[in-house]
Scaffold this motif. Structure first.
Motif, PDB file in Angstrom:
ATOM      1  N   GLU A 203      55.167  15.761 -92.252  1.00 39.68           N
ATOM      2  CA  GLU A 203      55.099  16.262 -90.864  1.00 39.68           C
ATOM      3  C   GLU A 203      56.185  15.596 -90.023  1.00 39.68           C
ATOM      4  O   GLU A 203      56.820  16.226 -89.175  1.00 39.68           O
ATOM      5  CB  GLU A 203      53.738  15.932 -90.238  1.00 39.68           C
ATOM      6  CG  GLU A 203      52.550  16.591 -90.911  1.00 39.68           C
ATOM      7  CD  GLU A 203      52.200  17.934 -90.320  1.00 39.68           C
ATOM      8  OE1 GLU A 203      52.837  18.349 -89.339  1.00 39.68           O
ATOM      9  OE2 GLU A 203      51.294  18.579 -90.867  1.00 39.68           O
TER      10      GLU A 203
ATOM     11  N   GLN B  34      44.099  22.000 -87.708  1.00 38.20           N
ATOM     12  CA  GLN B  34      45.448  21.957 -88.284  1.00 38.20           C
ATOM     13  C   GLN B  34      45.692  23.186 -89.170  1.00 38.20           C
ATOM     14  O   GLN B  34      46.773  23.771 -89.153  1.00 38.20           O
ATOM     15  CB  GLN B  34      45.654  20.684 -89.103  1.00 38.20           C
ATOM     16  CG  GLN B  34      47.066  20.608 -89.690  1.00 38.20           C
ATOM     17  CD  GLN B  34      47.327  19.346 -90.491  1.00 38.20           C
ATOM     18  OE1 GLN B  34      46.512  18.415 -90.483  1.00 38.20           O
ATOM     19  NE2 GLN B  34      48.453  19.307 -91.168  1.00 38.20           N
TER      20      GLN B  34
ATOM     21  N   HIS C  76      49.006  16.770 -85.678  1.00 35.94           N
ATOM     22  CA  HIS C  76      48.737  16.601 -87.116  1.00 35.94           C
ATOM     23  C   HIS C  76      49.052  15.171 -87.549  1.00 35.94           C
ATOM     24  O   HIS C  76      48.344  14.576 -88.346  1.00 35.94           O
ATOM     25  CB  HIS C  76      49.544  17.603 -87.946  1.00 35.94           C
ATOM     26  CG  HIS C  76      49.341  19.011 -87.487  1.00 35.94           C
ATOM     27  ND1 HIS C  76      50.187  20.041 -87.817  1.00 35.94           N
ATOM     28  CD2 HIS C  76      48.382  19.558 -86.703  1.00 35.94           C
ATOM     29  CE1 HIS C  76      49.763  21.154 -87.251  1.00 35.94           C
ATOM     30  NE2 HIS C  76      48.676  20.897 -86.570  1.00 35.94           N
TER      31      HIS C  76
ATOM     32  N   GLU D 237      52.618  19.737 -84.375  1.00 35.25           N
ATOM     33  CA  GLU D 237      52.808  18.738 -85.442  1.00 35.25           C
ATOM     34  C   GLU D 237      52.450  17.338 -84.947  1.00 35.25           C
ATOM     35  O   GLU D 237      51.972  16.510 -85.719  1.00 35.25           O
ATOM     36  CB  GLU D 237      54.246  18.751 -85.989  1.00 35.25           C
ATOM     37  CG  GLU D 237      54.818  20.097 -86.446  1.00 35.25           C
ATOM     38  CD  GLU D 237      54.081  20.757 -87.601  1.00 35.25           C
ATOM     39  OE1 GLU D 237      53.044  20.245 -88.044  1.00 35.25           O
ATOM     40  OE2 GLU D 237      54.541  21.821 -88.056  1.00 35.25           O
TER      41      GLU D 237
ATOM     42  N   GLU E  53      48.811  25.641 -88.912  1.00 33.26           N
ATOM     43  CA  GLU E  53      49.807  25.827 -89.979  1.00 33.26           C
ATOM     44  C   GLU E  53      49.920  27.303 -90.378  1.00 33.26           C
ATOM     45  O   GLU E  53      51.005  27.770 -90.724  1.00 33.26           O
ATOM     46  CB  GLU E  53      49.477  24.979 -91.217  1.00 33.26           C
ATOM     47  CG  GLU E  53      49.291  23.476 -90.961  1.00 33.26           C
ATOM     48  CD  GLU E  53      50.538  22.732 -90.485  1.00 33.26           C
ATOM     49  OE1 GLU E  53      51.522  23.371 -90.122  1.00 33.26           O
ATOM     50  OE2 GLU E  53      50.474  21.477 -90.479  1.00 33.26           O
TER      51      GLU E  53
END
Ligand SMILES: [Fe+2]
Ligand SMILES: [Fe+2]
Lengths: 316, 60
Positions: free
Chosen positions: A153, A99, A186, A183, A103
């Motif tokens: 998120e 992640q 995530h 996302e 990001e």
């Protein structure tokens, strides 16, 4: 604390961990498989659509909304790095590490897009700033995992969808579909791993986690009200968008519940009655675009808009 | 935890958030009373109508 944790490389431990966490580990491998270059994708999209074509008033509104998205990506980058450092389970550590990589890409790609859009990026409003710093500052992993993966998120994905549905700008719309796929993974980490953290909470920590959820949800609601004019300028129907966001959130919570052996502690699961109340409150505070509002509702909306502005100043 | 926490600022923000929570609850209650006495609210949109969730995200 003993370091290194030798058991991590023993066959028995590994067999157990694989049984329990193989889906969490998959997030890492899928992330690697689907990794993309923000530089290449943005360059190709700009070429395909001949640059960004958007009138100045919409550009300004888009900058307002994107400011939250950009600094949200930076916060998610830091928080996921924090999770990668602190989570003990190797498989969850791998997912958080993946992640962090995502990001970083989201941050630089969105930054480059906004530079291409031009103009000065506005500062964060008080609500977004407070939500993001509260998660950054939290020393509770469950708080961070819940607020980042399951709330923020989800909110980001919902904003991406709103921007795409309103067909604000084609380069951004296509770019955001890349973001959205990442996302979703995530959110997956939160859904799969949060149940484990919830089980370890003391009653006091569980209570604090509930307060934290109320705080974040309250600030997000007022923040949306404050930024309503920007959404409207972009042709986004906030009523439809908020309802969709709540449905997305409930789906995520249902997923979380399906991974818990007992009813998940410290998480608000909306009952059918509460869902109806939520929908009604969206209709009251965020009436449908172009709908007619009775006089009393207009007065109330004027008053709550004023509260939203005062709250923002108190938080800033 | 990424940067140093300012305890006072944090406490102040919690107070403001608490006030905003109360303000939301009160205005919601007031709107419910007003809508049942004065009426005039548009019929609510059925939940799930045209909200784009039919194109579900890929479980990748
Ligand atoms: Fe992101
Ligand atoms: Fe993310």
């Amino acid at each position: 604390m003993h370091w290194p944790p030798y058991k991590l490389a023993t066959r028995d431990y590994l067999a157990q961990a694989q049984k329990k966490y193989s889906r969490v580990e998959r997030i890492y491998h899928v992330g690697q498989h689907h990794s993309w270059s923000g530089k290449d994708v943005l360059r190709d999209l700009l070429r395909k659509h001949g640059g960004i074509d958007l009138p100045p008033d919409k550009r300004a509104a888009l900058r307002e909304i994107s400011s939250t998205l950009l600094w949200g990506e930076l916060a998610a980058w830091s928080i996921s790095a924090d999770l990668a450092l602190q989570l003990k389970t190797v498989e969850a550590k791998m997912a958080a590490t993946s992640q962090t990589h995502d990001e970083a890409r989201h941050f630089y790609t969105l930054r480059d897009y906004l530079l291409e859009l031009g103009g000065e990026l506005p500062q964060l409003d008080g609500y977004s700033h407070t939500v993001l710093t509260s998660i950054l500052d939290s020393s509770c992993l469950a708080e961070q995992l819940l607020a980042l993966q399951l709330i923020v998120e989800n909110l980001a994905v919902n904003t991406f969808k709103a921007l795409q549905k309103a067909q604000v700008e084609p380069v951004l719309a296509e770019l955001l579909s890349y973001f959205e796929r990442d996302e979703a993974r995530h959110i997956g980490l939160g859904v799969l791993y949060l149940p484990e953290l919830l089980e370890q909470l003391t009653p006091l920590q569980a209570f604090r986690l509930q307060l934290f959820q109320v705080k974040v949800a309250t600030l997000i609601g007022w923040g949306a009200q404050l930024r309503r004019p920007y959404y409207e300028a972009l042709g986004i129907d906030l009523n439809a968008s908020m309802r969709r966001g709540m449905r997305l959130h409930l789906e995520v919570l249902a997923g979380l519940r399906s991974h818990c052996e007992t009813e998940p502690r410290a998480i608000f699961m909306a009952s059918a009655e509460q869902q109806r109340m939520n929908d009604l409150s969206v209709d009251l505070f965020f009436p449908r675009a172009g709908s007619h509002q009775p006089q009393w509702q207009r007065v109330m909306l004027g008053a709550t808009n004023a509260v939203a502005a005062v709250g923002e100043r108190l938080l800033a | 935890m990424v940067h140093k926490v300012d305890i006072f600022k944090n406490a102040w923000r919690n107070v403001v958030a608490g006030g905003l929570f109360a303000a939301r609850g009160l205005s919601y209650g007031a709107m419910l009373v007003l809508s049942s006495t004065l009426g005039g609210l548009e019929a609510p949109r059925p939940s799930g109508e045209n909200d784009g969730l039919e194109q579900r995200r890929e479980p990748n």
